[in-house]
Design an enzyme around this catalytic site. Structure first.
Site, PDB file in Angstrom:
ATOM      1  N   TYR A 304       0.825  -1.205   0.000  1.00 28.75           N
ATOM      2  CA  TYR A 304       0.000   0.000   0.000  1.00 28.75           C
ATOM      3  C   TYR A 304       0.862   1.260   0.000  1.00 28.75           C
ATOM      4  CZ  TYR A 304      -3.560  -3.355   1.478  1.00 28.75           C
ATOM      5  OH  TYR A 304      -4.406  -4.418   1.553  1.00 28.75           O
ATOM      6  N   GLU A 381     -15.737  -2.143  23.735  1.00 26.79           N
ATOM      7  CA  GLU A 381     -16.956  -1.842  22.963  1.00 26.79           C
ATOM      8  C   GLU A 381     -17.577  -0.506  23.364  1.00 26.79           C
ATOM      9  OE1 GLU A 381     -19.215  -5.377  23.746  1.00 26.79           O
ATOM     10  OE2 GLU A 381     -18.631  -6.266  21.825  1.00 26.79           O
TER      11      GLU A 381
END
Ligand SMILES: [Zn+2]
Length: 401
Positions: A304, A381
């Protein structure tokens, strides 16, 4: 009525159960690479019922959603990656991977859940949107160039009359302080290049090196010469990393092998440095070998490019995140990360930014936390609502709501 950051975050928190539920469903059933049929089905289910026009990829299991605002305007892109890693999960979490040898160890399950959370927030606020939001859900971020396939399939023209003019992505990190958003102008992540060198000698008896051409000391000399090259050639303000990660030769103690093999990675932060270091690795290997009358085969595979944040967009991220999570949790990243990210391909085409969202679990020291790609990594979370709200807020900021 203008949408305030506090409203958006409160709405994301009210919706947190759905975001957590989707994240856990994805976490249980990870898939790797460019073809993620189960993940794609879960995402399509998550988008069903929303005012989003959905198309799926032809060469991969990508998903593109288009959400149209009440008034015409430009098109803004929000991206999440959906693929997992070939890692066997050992966290013992109640929703741990049910697929042996595959794990969402880089948090892409959180990215996908946050983006769908953002889609719900934006769908409820279409009246405030002048323009379109493109939801980019890509497979194959972990080395498979998933974003490139989507660009080739016309991602930026998902709204034909209004091509994408800006883009935003978030990445969670388990060893960064929970809930802290960080971003910087310019390079956010590095370019990655893979290289291999095979030194061609001539095998023989280990007792008579003069009658053979021993590639082993030549390979050793190349390893050290590469490190000298990096420190003497790359300016400290435009750095490079060259790592020899694999070195192999021979099979026993009394035989000189024919060949020695090296492979590794090059990480850089500018196109100029990238081109120079790739050329330099080849030159150093070739000429060190030539000094010993040997030849090398050199292989280079482009990974990349640099994930290059647009300075103006990075400024907007800091301002928008500051309103959302507080200025003390919206910080300028001191340095780029030398990992690589294929959102870089999107940023080569349109101005935008990738930001990081710390997701270190409460009560754990970030430095002591298992990091991304670890079989033990755990993401908090509690950061999901902030991530969903930040995606939505970036789109609303760009589309003049
Ligand atoms: Zn990742």
């Amino acid at each position: 009525m203008p949408i305030t950051a506090a409203d958006l975050l409160a709405a994301a928190r009210d919706d947190a159960d759905r975001t957590v539920d989707l994240r856990r469903r994805l976490h249980r059933t990870p898939e790797t690479g460019l073809h993620l049929p189960r993940t794609q089905a879960t995402v399509l289910e998550g988008l069903a019922g929303l005012p989003v026009e959905v198309t799926t990829g032809t060469s991969t299991t990508s998903v593109v959603g288009v959400l149209r605002g009440a008034r015409p305007g430009p098109t803004y892109l929000l991206r999440a990656d959906m693929d997992a890693l070939p890692v066997h999960e050992d966290t013992g979490l109640p929703f741990a991977s049910e697929v042996p040898g595959a794990m969402h160890a880089c948090g892409h399950d959180l990215h996908t859940a946050m983006l769908l959370g953002a889609a719900r927030l934006l769908a409820e606020r279409r009246d405030e949107i002048a323009g379109q939001v493109v939801l980019m859900l890509q497979p194959g971020e972990e080395g498979f160039h998933g974003a490139r396939y989507m660009l080739e399939e016309g991602l930026l023209d998902a709204v034909p009359e209004a091509p994408v003019v800006g883009a935003f992505a978030l990445h969670v990190f388990a060893n960064q302080p929970g809930g802290v958003v960080s971003v910087r102008p310019g390079p956010m992540m590095a370019a990655a290049d893979h290289w291999e060198v095979t030194v061609r000698g001539r095998g023989g008896h280990a007792s008579m090196p003069h009658a053979a051409a021993d590639p082993v000391p030549v390979a050793a000399e190349i390893v050290l010469a590469l490190q000298t090259m990096v420190t003497r050639r790359a300016p400290v303000f435009d750095p490079a990393v060259v790592t020899v990660a694999n070195l192999a030769a021979g099979s026993t103690d009394n035989v000189i092998p024919d060949t020695a093999y090296l492979q590794g990675t090059i990480r850089t932060l500018s196109p100029e440095r990238r081109a120079d270091v790739v050329a330099s690795v080849r030159r150093v290997a070739t000429h060190v070998a030539a000094a010993h009358d040997m030849e090398v085969e050199f292989v280079h595979r482009q990974g990349y490019p640099v994930t290059d944040n647009d300075p103006a967009v990075a400024d907007r991220v800091l301002a928008v995140a500051g309103e959302l999570v507080g200025p003390e949790r919206s910080v300028l990243a001191a340095e780029p990360l030398m990992g690589a990210e294929d959102f870089a391909y999107v940023l080569q085409r349109v101005p935008g930014a990738m930001a990081f969202l710390g997701a270190c679990p409460a009560g754990v020291e970030p430095d002591a936390a298992a990091g991304n790609h670890s079989n033990l990594v755990v993401f908090d979370e509690d950061v999901l609502p902030a991530g969903a709200a930040l995606h939505a807020a970036m789109a609303l900021d760009a589309l003049g709501a």
